[in-house]
Design an enzyme around this catalytic site. Sequence first.
Site, PDB file in Angstrom:
ATOM      1  N   ARG A  81      -3.364  -0.515   5.467  1.00 24.23           N
ATOM      2  CA  ARG A  81      -3.977  -1.591   4.683  1.00 24.23           C
ATOM      3  C   ARG A  81      -3.089  -2.813   4.509  1.00 24.23           C
ATOM      4  O   ARG A  81      -3.528  -3.944   4.788  1.00 24.23           O
ATOM      5  CB  ARG A  81      -4.385  -1.047   3.289  1.00 24.23           C
ATOM      6  CG  ARG A  81      -5.516  -0.036   3.350  1.00 24.23           C
ATOM      7  CD  ARG A  81      -5.669   0.713   2.044  1.00 24.23           C
ATOM      8  NE  ARG A  81      -4.511   1.586   1.784  1.00 24.23           N
ATOM      9  CZ  ARG A  81      -4.319   2.292   0.695  1.00 24.23           C
ATOM     10  NH1 ARG A  81      -5.202   2.227  -0.287  1.00 24.23           N
ATOM     11  NH2 ARG A  81      -3.261   3.069   0.565  1.00 24.23           N
ATOM     12  N   CYS A 139       0.858  -1.191   0.000  1.00 27.52           N
ATOM     13  CA  CYS A 139       0.000   0.000   0.000  1.00 27.52           C
ATOM     14  C   CYS A 139       0.891   1.237   0.000  1.00 27.52           C
ATOM     15  O   CYS A 139       2.079   1.153  -0.351  1.00 27.52           O
ATOM     16  CB  CYS A 139      -0.993  -0.011   1.160  1.00 27.52           C
ATOM     17  SG  CYS A 139      -0.258   0.075   2.813  1.00 27.52           S
ATOM     18  N   ASN A 150       2.273   1.475   4.322  1.00 21.83           N
ATOM     19  CA  ASN A 150       2.570   0.202   5.010  1.00 21.83           C
ATOM     20  C   ASN A 150       2.259   0.283   6.507  1.00 21.83           C
ATOM     21  O   ASN A 150       2.926  -0.349   7.323  1.00 21.83           O
ATOM     22  CB  ASN A 150       4.032  -0.248   4.777  1.00 21.83           C
ATOM     23  CG  ASN A 150       4.318  -1.691   5.184  1.00 21.83           C
ATOM     24  OD1 ASN A 150       5.442  -2.020   5.558  1.00 21.83           O
ATOM     25  ND2 ASN A 150       3.328  -2.565   5.138  1.00 21.83           N
TER      26      ASN A 150
HETATM   27  P1  4NP Z   1      -1.803   2.883   4.092  1.00 23.68           P
HETATM   28  O1  4NP Z   1      -2.394   4.257   4.656  1.00 23.68           O
HETATM   29  O2  4NP Z   1      -1.260   3.167   2.711  1.00 23.68           O
HETATM   30  O3  4NP Z   1      -2.975   1.981   4.060  1.00 23.68           O
HETATM   31  O4  4NP Z   1      -0.734   2.450   5.058  1.00 23.68           O
HETATM   32  C1  4NP Z   1      -1.617   5.421   4.734  1.00 23.68           C
HETATM   33  C2  4NP Z   1      -1.152   5.837   5.942  1.00 23.68           C
HETATM   34  C3  4NP Z   1      -0.412   6.992   6.049  1.00 23.68           C
HETATM   35  C4  4NP Z   1      -0.131   7.732   4.917  1.00 23.68           C
HETATM   36  C5  4NP Z   1      -0.587   7.323   3.702  1.00 23.68           C
HETATM   37  C6  4NP Z   1      -1.344   6.161   3.601  1.00 23.68           C
HETATM   38  N1  4NP Z   1       0.599   8.920   5.027  1.00 23.68           N
HETATM   39  O5  4NP Z   1       0.794   9.597   4.001  1.00 23.68           O
HETATM   40  O6  4NP Z   1       1.036   9.298   6.120  1.00 23.68           O
END
Ligand code: 4NP
Length: 155
Positions: free
Chosen positions: A15, A9, A12
């Site tokens: 999701r 994702c 990380n």
């Molecule tokens: P993930 O969600 O891709 O599902 O882990 C996110 C969590 C944090 C960020 C982006 C996506 N961020 O930009 O901080």
Amino acid sequence: MPVKILMVCLGNICRSPLAEGILASKLPKDKFFVDSAGTGSWHVGHQPDSRSIAVAKKYQLDISSQRARQFKPEDFDTFDYIYVMDKSNYRDVIHLAKNENHKTKVQIILNELYPNENVDVPDPYYGIANGFEIVYQMLDEACNNIAAKLKATHH
Ligand code: 4NP
């Protein structure tokens, strides 16, 4: 040599740690290795988001020992299957592929439920309160199909 599956994702932390924990729980550990990574580097070394840890725990999965890392080009050689959570992850990962073999390893995870529709697993980070529950259910269903397919292909 175990079959290796990578969940990807953006961060990380939300999701793909869930996808890793869910798929690993459905596969025998001696034959399959499941890992996860993010296309971005902001959260490298961090634990999964507390809301991901909580929803996993609700379904008897402990993902708290995972630590975020960034996707790297060598992952194309290490892993046999790479599942991305959304179309943006797909573009970012495909951009790093060096050949057609690399590209064919990459699949949008919900295409396992809705073939060829390229449906995104929504990023729950800034989303609604039960976003993590919704994401969990989507990933659990997709991973049922993935696990069945993998066990049928590699036995
Ligand atoms: P993930 O969600 O891709 O599902 O882990 C996110 C969590 C944090 C960020 C982006 C996506 N961020 O930009 O901080």
